[in-house]
Design a protein around this motif. Structure first.
Motif, PDB file in Angstrom:
ATOM      1  N   THR A   1       0.787  -1.226   0.000  1.00 55.17           N
ATOM      2  CA  THR A   1       0.000   0.000   0.000  1.00 55.17           C
ATOM      3  C   THR A   1       0.822   1.281   0.000  1.00 55.17           C
ATOM      4  O   THR A   1       0.275   2.358  -0.156  1.00 55.17           O
TER       5      THR A   1
ATOM      6  N   ASP B   1       0.170   8.252   8.293  1.00 49.50           N
ATOM      7  CA  ASP B   1      -0.208   7.085   7.494  1.00 49.50           C
ATOM      8  C   ASP B   1      -1.118   6.160   8.295  1.00 49.50           C
ATOM      9  O   ASP B   1      -2.118   5.651   7.781  1.00 49.50           O
TER      10      ASP B   1
ATOM     11  N   THR C   1      -4.579   7.594   8.463  1.00 51.85           N
ATOM     12  CA  THR C   1      -5.246   7.471   7.165  1.00 51.85           C
ATOM     13  C   THR C   1      -5.805   6.063   6.977  1.00 51.85           C
ATOM     14  O   THR C   1      -6.945   5.889   6.538  1.00 51.85           O
ATOM     15  N   VAL C   2      -5.009   5.064   7.315  1.00 52.26           N
ATOM     16  CA  VAL C   2      -5.453   3.671   7.174  1.00 52.26           C
ATOM     17  C   VAL C   2      -6.627   3.388   8.107  1.00 52.26           C
ATOM     18  O   VAL C   2      -7.614   2.773   7.708  1.00 52.26           O
TER      19      VAL C   2
ATOM     20  N   ALA D   1      -8.803   5.527   9.345  1.00 52.94           N
ATOM     21  CA  ALA D   1      -9.980   6.233   8.838  1.00 52.94           C
ATOM     22  C   ALA D   1     -10.581   5.507   7.641  1.00 52.94           C
ATOM     23  O   ALA D   1     -11.810   5.365   7.541  1.00 52.94           O
ATOM     24  N   ALA D   2      -9.747   5.035   6.737  1.00 46.21           N
ATOM     25  CA  ALA D   2     -10.229   4.319   5.556  1.00 46.21           C
ATOM     26  C   ALA D   2     -10.943   3.027   5.957  1.00 46.21           C
ATOM     27  O   ALA D   2     -11.982   2.679   5.384  1.00 46.21           O
ATOM     28  N   LEU D   3     -10.405   2.323   6.949  1.00 49.90           N
ATOM     29  CA  LEU D   3     -11.062   1.097   7.412  1.00 49.90           C
ATOM     30  C   LEU D   3     -12.411   1.399   8.063  1.00 49.90           C
ATOM     31  O   LEU D   3     -13.380   0.665   7.849  1.00 49.90           O
ATOM     32  N   HIS D   4     -12.480   2.473   8.824  1.00 50.80           N
ATOM     33  CA  HIS D   4     -13.762   2.868   9.429  1.00 50.80           C
ATOM     34  C   HIS D   4     -14.784   3.177   8.344  1.00 50.80           C
ATOM     35  O   HIS D   4     -15.934   2.725   8.420  1.00 50.80           O
ATOM     36  N   VAL D   5     -14.395   3.923   7.356  1.00 58.59           N
ATOM     37  CA  VAL D   5     -15.327   4.260   6.261  1.00 58.59           C
ATOM     38  C   VAL D   5     -15.756   2.999   5.532  1.00 58.59           C
ATOM     39  O   VAL D   5     -16.934   2.822   5.226  1.00 58.59           O
ATOM     40  N   HIS D   6     -14.814   2.121   5.253  1.00 59.99           N
ATOM     41  CA  HIS D   6     -15.123   0.882   4.522  1.00 59.99           C
ATOM     42  C   HIS D   6     -16.151   0.037   5.276  1.00 59.99           C
ATOM     43  O   HIS D   6     -17.113  -0.457   4.694  1.00 59.99           O
TER      44      HIS D   6
END
Length: 51
Positions: A26, A35, A38-39, A41-46
């Motif tokens: 990644t 970083d 960011t990861v 936050a992206a997992l929470h959104v997913h």
């Protein structure tokens, strides 16, 4: 790492190797707070986004 390994029921080196592999795939550095945030936050959104 030791605490995370205990929670995951695996060896500490396994956690380190998986994080290193994630970084290779990644381009994120798990030791960099930006970083990591960011990861996370992206997992929470997913996982919260409707299917």
């Amino acid at each position: 790492m030791t605490e995370a390994a205990g929670e995951l029921y695996c060896h500490r080196n396994t956690v380190l190797n998986r994080l290193a592999r994630f970084g290779q795939l990644t381009s994120f550095d798990s030791t960099n707070p930006e970083d990591a945030a960011t990861v996370i936050a992206a997992l929470h959104v997913h996982f919260l986004a409707p299917a």
